[in-house]
Write a protein that holds these residues in place. Structure first.
Motif, PDB file in Angstrom:
ATOM      1  N   ASP A  86      -6.274  17.155   1.501  1.00  0.00           N
ATOM      2  CA  ASP A  86      -5.858  17.124  -0.023  1.00  0.00           C
ATOM      3  C   ASP A  86      -7.032  17.760  -0.806  1.00  0.00           C
ATOM      4  N   HIS A 114      11.402  19.693   2.711  1.00  0.00           N
ATOM      5  CA  HIS A 114      10.618  20.406   3.634  1.00  0.00           C
ATOM      6  C   HIS A 114       9.986  19.570   4.602  1.00  0.00           C
ATOM      7  N   LEU A 115      10.231  18.417   4.656  1.00  0.00           N
ATOM      8  CA  LEU A 115       9.809  17.600   5.946  1.00  0.00           C
ATOM      9  C   LEU A 115      10.788  18.008   6.919  1.00  0.00           C
ATOM     10  N   LEU A 152       4.054  11.497   3.201  1.00  0.00           N
ATOM     11  CA  LEU A 152       3.360  12.829   2.409  1.00  0.00           C
ATOM     12  C   LEU A 152       3.882  13.179   1.164  1.00  0.00           C
ATOM     13  N   ILE A 153       5.125  12.352   0.831  1.00  0.00           N
ATOM     14  CA  ILE A 153       5.595  12.747  -0.574  1.00  0.00           C
ATOM     15  C   ILE A 153       5.358  11.615  -1.415  1.00  0.00           C
ATOM     16  N   LEU A 154       4.840  10.856  -1.027  1.00  0.00           N
ATOM     17  CA  LEU A 154       4.529   9.479  -1.760  1.00  0.00           C
ATOM     18  C   LEU A 154       2.849   9.370  -2.106  1.00  0.00           C
ATOM     19  N   ARG A 155       2.872   8.562  -3.167  1.00  0.00           N
ATOM     20  CA  ARG A 155       1.226   8.279  -3.642  1.00  0.00           C
ATOM     21  C   ARG A 155       0.680   7.592  -2.405  1.00  0.00           C
ATOM     22  N   GLN A 163      13.653  16.243  -2.622  1.00  0.00           N
ATOM     23  CA  GLN A 163      12.177  16.185  -2.528  1.00  0.00           C
ATOM     24  C   GLN A 163      11.704  16.052  -1.066  1.00  0.00           C
ATOM     25  N   ALA A 164      12.642  15.689  -0.121  1.00  0.00           N
ATOM     26  CA  ALA A 164      12.278  15.675   1.446  1.00  0.00           C
ATOM     27  C   ALA A 164      12.509  16.937   2.265  1.00  0.00           C
ATOM     28  N   LEU A 205      14.929   8.617   1.082  1.00  0.00           N
ATOM     29  CA  LEU A 205      14.375   9.513   0.695  1.00  0.00           C
ATOM     30  C   LEU A 205      14.439  10.872   1.333  1.00  0.00           C
ATOM     31  N   ARG A 225       6.800  10.620   8.188  1.00  0.00           N
ATOM     32  CA  ARG A 225       6.093  11.773   7.203  1.00  0.00           C
ATOM     33  C   ARG A 225       6.550  11.530   5.581  1.00  0.00           C
ATOM     34  N   VAL A 226       7.319  10.691   5.565  1.00  0.00           N
ATOM     35  CA  VAL A 226       7.727  10.248   3.996  1.00  0.00           C
ATOM     36  C   VAL A 226       6.415   9.905   3.409  1.00  0.00           C
TER      37      VAL A 226
END
Length: 326
Positions: free
Chosen positions: A114, A269-270, A245-248, A266-267, A261, A242-243
């Protein structure tokens, strides 16, 4: 006749698993791949990801090479803008000197991380601007034809470690074609431009000292199991992992929260990351792999066995070999 099949291993670390145990599983997977007829095993450079233990890519390759005898090993890939070309030439020249004829060097231009991690690596958004020139500089060191007078790679000079260009966009395809290098497309997680990139690469390919004809490697996910329901369970566990990846970073979550989720916009793209996947029993896997090979016209498949536990990945390695490699 089946295509050559290789493996991309992320040295995945399961929840609450010691890193040393995960790396032991990586060695076992390479040994299994060697026994089963796979062409090569590659390791990807990622940073600041708790579930991936392949960040020190050349160190991991050295360790696995010392515990195997014949299978090709390499980087899939080294993110060259994170390093100087001379350093990578020295590292992979050392590997080739220790394990002659067994080392590959795949190169990418993404940070493998990142934005904050990019800064920690002492690179910025312009670091990839010189990627084509850096590839040529690196190639010069490995061929013993340095582009910088008076500077050579020791070890590295004259080892001529084969280079591969990795990518998930048309940029990498065009560069690989212009330089006459093999091209590996990361369709195992970035499927959108797969067919367009392959077409561009084949159309614009120019023969080189390393390669006479185009060579396309296409990334593909495989979760092979003796039972279809178990394969589907493994797929869901991969998506749950992989969740994160979309969390802090560091945010804890339960399986139930992950499943909620995963049903949200929001998911999406996973799920898209898994577009090119074979999930199921050997007969299902064989059919899906054959279909993917036919649709892409690839010269080689590079498979990410996605089970979250090492024993699942080892079984998947076996089952794919039996179903496809014979």
């Amino acid at each position: 006749m089946p295509l050559p099949v290789s493996i991309l291993d992320l040295a995945t670390v399961a929840r609450d698993q010691p890193v040393g145990e995960a790396l032991a599983g990586t060695v076992a997977l390479a040994q299994k791949a060697e026994e089963s007829g796979y062409a090569r095993v590659w390791y990807a450079e990622h940073h600041n990801m708790a579930r991936i233990a392949s960040s020190a890519t050349s160190v991991l390759i050295a360790h696995v090479a010392a515990h195997t005898t014949t299978i090709r090993l390499g980087a899939g890939g080294v993110m060259l803008p994170n390093h100087s070309p001379l350093t990578i030439a020295e590292q992979f020249g050392t590997l080739e000197s220790l394990h002659p004829g067994r080392i590959d060097l795949g190169l990418g231009r993404a940070p493998g991380s990142d934005q904050n991690t990019m800064r920690a690596l002492r690179r910025d958004n312009t670091s990839s601007d010189t990627f084509p020139q850096d590839v040529l500089e690196l190639q010069g060191y490995l061929r013993g034809e340095s582009l910088i007078p008076g500077i050579d790679a020791y070890p590295g000079k004259g080892t001529d470690v084969p280079l591969h260009i990795l990518g998930s966009s048309l940029f990498g395809a065009g560069l690989a074609a212009a330089l006459g290098l093999p091209y590996a497309f990361a369709s195992h997680f970035a499927p959108a431009a797969l067919h367009q990139a392959i077409e561009l690469y084949r159309r614009e390919f120019k023969p080189s000292q390393q390669l006479d004809e185009p060579h396309v490697m296409a990334g593909y996910n495989v979760i092979a199991s003796d039972d279809q329901a178990d394969a589907e369970r493994q797929r869901q566990e991969v998506l749950r992992s992989r969740v994160a990846l979309i969390l802090r970073p560091g945010t804890p979550y339960t399986d139930e929260q992950a499943d909620v989720l995963l049903e949200s916009p929001q998911a999406q793209h996973l799920h898209q990351m898994m577009t090119y996947s074979a999930v199921g029993t050997p007969d299902v896997i064989q059919k899906q792999v054959n279909q993917f090979a036919e649709e892409t016209g690839a010269d080689e498949l590079i498979v990410a066995h996605q089970g979250t536990r090492v024993e699942e990945r080892l079984r998947s390695v076996d089952l794919l070999a039996d179903a496809y490699l014979g």
